[in-house]
Write a protein that holds these residues in place. Structure first.
Motif, PDB file in Angstrom:
ATOM      1  N   ILE A 247      -7.446  -9.577  -8.849  1.00 48.36           N
ATOM      2  CA  ILE A 247      -7.557 -11.003  -8.539  1.00 48.36           C
ATOM      3  C   ILE A 247      -6.827 -11.848  -9.572  1.00 48.36           C
ATOM      4  CG2 ILE A 247      -9.230 -12.901  -8.468  1.00 48.36           C
ATOM      5  CD1 ILE A 247     -11.074 -11.016  -6.931  1.00 48.36           C
ATOM      6  N   VAL A 248      -6.859 -11.448 -10.826  1.00 47.18           N
ATOM      7  CA  VAL A 248      -6.102 -12.174 -11.854  1.00 47.18           C
ATOM      8  C   VAL A 248      -4.605 -12.121 -11.538  1.00 47.18           C
ATOM      9  CG1 VAL A 248      -5.396 -12.125 -14.269  1.00 47.18           C
ATOM     10  CG2 VAL A 248      -7.806 -11.920 -13.685  1.00 47.18           C
ATOM     11  N   VAL A 249      -4.116 -10.949 -11.186  1.00 46.72           N
ATOM     12  CA  VAL A 249      -2.699 -10.800 -10.857  1.00 46.72           C
ATOM     13  C   VAL A 249      -2.349 -11.614  -9.616  1.00 46.72           C
ATOM     14  CG1 VAL A 249      -0.924  -9.152 -10.156  1.00 46.72           C
ATOM     15  CG2 VAL A 249      -2.552  -8.534 -11.944  1.00 46.72           C
ATOM     16  N   ILE A 250      -3.200 -11.561  -8.591  1.00 41.51           N
ATOM     17  CA  ILE A 250      -2.944 -12.317  -7.362  1.00 41.51           C
ATOM     18  C   ILE A 250      -2.926 -13.814  -7.646  1.00 41.51           C
ATOM     19  CG2 ILE A 250      -3.991 -12.988  -5.158  1.00 41.51           C
ATOM     20  CD1 ILE A 250      -4.818 -10.092  -4.792  1.00 41.51           C
ATOM     21  N   THR A 251      -3.841 -14.295  -8.472  1.00 38.20           N
ATOM     22  CA  THR A 251      -3.893 -15.720  -8.792  1.00 38.20           C
ATOM     23  C   THR A 251      -2.618 -16.163  -9.503  1.00 38.20           C
ATOM     24  OG1 THR A 251      -6.311 -15.628  -8.984  1.00 38.20           O
ATOM     25  CG2 THR A 251      -5.199 -17.496 -10.008  1.00 38.20           C
ATOM     26  N   ILE A 252      -2.129 -15.352 -10.438  1.00 36.20           N
ATOM     27  CA  ILE A 252      -0.902 -15.703 -11.155  1.00 36.20           C
ATOM     28  C   ILE A 252       0.288 -15.722 -10.207  1.00 36.20           C
ATOM     29  CG2 ILE A 252       0.687 -14.971 -12.967  1.00 36.20           C
ATOM     30  CD1 ILE A 252      -1.710 -13.825 -14.458  1.00 36.20           C
ATOM     31  N   ILE A 253       0.404 -14.692  -9.379  1.00 38.65           N
ATOM     32  CA  ILE A 253       1.547 -14.618  -8.460  1.00 38.65           C
ATOM     33  C   ILE A 253       1.490 -15.728  -7.421  1.00 38.65           C
ATOM     34  CG2 ILE A 253       2.635 -13.182  -6.687  1.00 38.65           C
ATOM     35  CD1 ILE A 253       1.887 -10.753  -8.326  1.00 38.65           C
ATOM     36  N   GLU A 254       0.291 -16.027  -6.909  1.00 39.30           N
ATOM     37  CA  GLU A 254       0.147 -17.123  -5.943  1.00 39.30           C
ATOM     38  C   GLU A 254       0.592 -18.445  -6.557  1.00 39.30           C
ATOM     39  OE1 GLU A 254      -1.266 -17.565  -2.642  1.00 39.30           O
ATOM     40  OE2 GLU A 254      -0.708 -15.457  -2.488  1.00 39.30           O
ATOM     41  N   SER A 255       0.303 -18.645  -7.831  1.00 39.37           N
ATOM     42  CA  SER A 255       0.697 -19.890  -8.496  1.00 39.37           C
ATOM     43  C   SER A 255       2.209 -19.950  -8.698  1.00 39.37           C
ATOM     44  CB  SER A 255      -0.015 -20.007  -9.840  1.00 39.37           C
ATOM     45  OG  SER A 255      -1.411 -19.928  -9.681  1.00 39.37           O
ATOM     46  N   LEU A 300      12.192 -17.181 -12.797  1.00 38.36           N
ATOM     47  CA  LEU A 300      10.910 -17.006 -12.104  1.00 38.36           C
ATOM     48  C   LEU A 300      10.585 -15.528 -11.926  1.00 38.36           C
ATOM     49  CD1 LEU A 300       8.622 -18.587 -10.748  1.00 38.36           C
ATOM     50  CD2 LEU A 300       9.911 -18.475  -8.612  1.00 38.36           C
ATOM     51  N   LEU A 301      11.600 -14.709 -11.681  1.00 41.06           N
ATOM     52  CA  LEU A 301      11.391 -13.265 -11.540  1.00 41.06           C
ATOM     53  C   LEU A 301      10.872 -12.651 -12.835  1.00 41.06           C
ATOM     54  CD1 LEU A 301      11.760 -10.501 -10.096  1.00 41.06           C
ATOM     55  CD2 LEU A 301      14.132 -10.537 -10.917  1.00 41.06           C
ATOM     56  N   VAL A 302      11.478 -13.025 -13.955  1.00 41.87           N
ATOM     57  CA  VAL A 302      11.063 -12.464 -15.247  1.00 41.87           C
ATOM     58  C   VAL A 302       9.619 -12.847 -15.555  1.00 41.87           C
ATOM     59  CG1 VAL A 302      11.481 -12.545 -17.729  1.00 41.87           C
ATOM     60  CG2 VAL A 302      13.407 -12.383 -16.143  1.00 41.87           C
ATOM     61  N   VAL A 303       9.265 -14.100 -15.287  1.00 41.56           N
ATOM     62  CA  VAL A 303       7.892 -14.544 -15.536  1.00 41.56           C
ATOM     63  C   VAL A 303       6.919 -13.812 -14.601  1.00 41.56           C
ATOM     64  CG1 VAL A 303       6.341 -16.525 -15.503  1.00 41.56           C
ATOM     65  CG2 VAL A 303       8.662 -16.785 -16.361  1.00 41.56           C
ATOM     66  N   SER A 304       7.330 -13.590 -13.357  1.00 41.50           N
ATOM     67  CA  SER A 304       6.459 -12.910 -12.394  1.00 41.50           C
ATOM     68  C   SER A 304       6.254 -11.451 -12.749  1.00 41.50           C
ATOM     69  CB  SER A 304       7.050 -13.016 -10.984  1.00 41.50           C
ATOM     70  OG  SER A 304       7.219 -14.349 -10.585  1.00 41.50           O
ATOM     71  N   LEU A 305       7.233 -10.843 -13.403  1.00 39.56           N
ATOM     72  CA  LEU A 305       7.106  -9.431 -13.757  1.00 39.56           C
ATOM     73  C   LEU A 305       6.013  -9.179 -14.792  1.00 39.56           C
ATOM     74  CD1 LEU A 305      10.808  -8.210 -13.906  1.00 39.56           C
ATOM     75  CD2 LEU A 305       9.063  -7.558 -12.241  1.00 39.56           C
ATOM     76  N   ILE A 306       5.666 -10.189 -15.576  1.00 45.76           N
ATOM     77  CA  ILE A 306       4.670  -9.998 -16.633  1.00 45.76           C
ATOM     78  C   ILE A 306       3.318  -9.578 -16.054  1.00 45.76           C
ATOM     79  CG2 ILE A 306       3.406 -11.134 -18.500  1.00 45.76           C
ATOM     80  CD1 ILE A 306       5.899 -12.834 -18.991  1.00 45.76           C
ATOM     81  N   PRO A 307       2.727 -10.335 -15.097  1.00 40.93           N
ATOM     82  CA  PRO A 307       1.447  -9.871 -14.539  1.00 40.93           C
ATOM     83  C   PRO A 307       1.581  -8.590 -13.728  1.00 40.93           C
ATOM     84  CG  PRO A 307       2.237 -11.776 -13.322  1.00 40.93           C
ATOM     85  CD  PRO A 307       3.104 -11.638 -14.533  1.00 40.93           C
ATOM     86  N   ILE A 308       2.749  -8.389 -13.085  1.00 40.46           N
ATOM     87  CA  ILE A 308       2.920  -7.174 -12.278  1.00 40.46           C
ATOM     88  C   ILE A 308       2.942  -5.937 -13.175  1.00 40.46           C
ATOM     89  CG2 ILE A 308       4.526  -5.953 -10.765  1.00 40.46           C
ATOM     90  CD1 ILE A 308       5.363  -8.673  -9.661  1.00 40.46           C
ATOM     91  N   VAL A 309       3.698  -6.013 -14.273  1.00 40.32           N
ATOM     92  CA  VAL A 309       3.758  -4.884 -15.206  1.00 40.32           C
ATOM     93  C   VAL A 309       2.382  -4.636 -15.824  1.00 40.32           C
ATOM     94  CG1 VAL A 309       4.749  -4.101 -17.394  1.00 40.32           C
ATOM     95  CG2 VAL A 309       6.216  -5.158 -15.668  1.00 40.32           C
TER      96      VAL A 309
END
Length: 322
Positions: A247-255, A300-309
């Motif tokens: 849920i933390v990862v989903i919340t970050i990506i949704e934002s 935006l991709l680099v920032v999104s990779l942080i929660p995904i990794v």
């Protein structure tokens, strides 16, 4: 003394219908050429789809971010070095306000939207009458497109005919608030609309997590004298650690990928600029500059990779330990 056994009994034991046949040893079927073809097709098709739709555009965006191109003529395709990134970080007047709005979006969903979804899940996990109906009602916004949600909330927030101003008694008067037109309040109005959808999504995820908690843990805590609040925060919530990570990862990506609602409201302008909207503005908007648009996309991709990794490392790290 010799033990004499009747002949008929011996025959029944060895081959009669009432005898238990010896267990057959299982045999592994050899890996045939047909199996190899089927396996290859099953692996190749999803891999090809992901390669064409995800990886090639991603690599292409990274390459284009180092060039200048108007998207029309090949003569305008020229190397730009890191000048596109220099424009993003130093010359773009919209970038840092968009970053601030994106951070506010993330904090609002994390502090308001996600806890609201958890609260709904806890309430609907109780044995109350009509629980399924309530779950369907709160989950309904998730099934709607985000663009449609933006249209619905436009009707709710309309300055003269909107439901909110009519309830406040200010519709048609100078005191009526332009909820989506005023740059001081439109971000918060859009966040309420986004939370309406986000909380329903989080509710379903937490409901699934609550169903996976061992009831014996709660029963044991209750026998030890723990109240409902202590049972939840000390037993149930820590037991849902895998769900919490998701849920933390989903919340970050949704934002980070929030775009549809603000674009429907006013094309993501006048106080509703987000990093994702700047990508679209420079890629397909008027006076498009492909290089700058892809530079925004790469950031935006680099920032999104942080929660995904982080999520993948937690998931596969625990799997390796087990």
């Amino acid at each position: 003394m010799v033990d004499i056994q009747p002949v008929g009994v011996g025959r029944m034991t060895e081959s009669g219908s009432g005898a238990t046949p010896p267990a057959r040893r299982g045999r592994l079927r050899s890996f045939t050429r047909r199996d190899a073809i089927v396996l290859g097709v099953m692996v190749a098709i999803p891999t090809l789809i992901e390669l064409v739709l995800i990886w090639l555009p991603t690599v292409g965006s990274i390459v284009l971010s180092f060039f200048r191109w108007d998207g029309l003529s090949l003569t305008s395709f020229k190397p730009a070095g890191v000048s596109n990134y220099a424009f993003v970080f130093t010359n773009s007047p919209e970038f840092y306000p968009a970053v601030l709005h994106t951070v506010v979006w993330l904090l609002f969903l994390a502090i308001i939207g996600t806890p609201l979804g958890l609260l709904l899940a806890v309430l609907l996990d109780q044995p109350i009458r009509g629980s399924r109906i309530y779950q369907s009602i709160f989950f309904a916004p998730v099934m709607l497109s985000v663009a449609l949600i933006g249209v619905v909330w436009q009707l709710f927030y309309a300055q003269d005919e909107g439901l909110l101003n009519n309830v406040l008694g200010t519709a048609g008067t100078p005191a009526a608030v332009s909820w989506f037109g005023d740059s001081d309040v439109n971000l918060w109005a859009a966040l309420v609309a986004a939370t309406w959808r986000h909380s329903g999504y989080i509710m379903i995820l937490y409901l699934a997590g609550l169903k996976g908690v061992d009831p014996s843990l709660k029963e044991a805590a209750a026998l030890d004298g723990a109240n409902a609040r202590q049972i939840f925060f000390r037993i149930v919530f820590p037991a849902m650690a895998p769900t919490n990570v998701i849920i933390v990862v989903i919340t970050i990506i949704e934002s980070l990928r929030a775009f549809d609602i603000v674009y429907v409201i006013n094309r993501a302008t006048n106080g509703l600029e987000l990093v994702s909207s700047l990508v679209v503005k420079y890629l397909v908007g008027e006076g498009q500059v492909i290089g700058i648009g892809t530079a925004f996309a790469v950031v935006l991709l680099v920032v999104s990779l942080i929660p995904i990794v982080f999520y993948l490392s937690r998931t596969f790290g625990k799997g390796a330990e087990q």
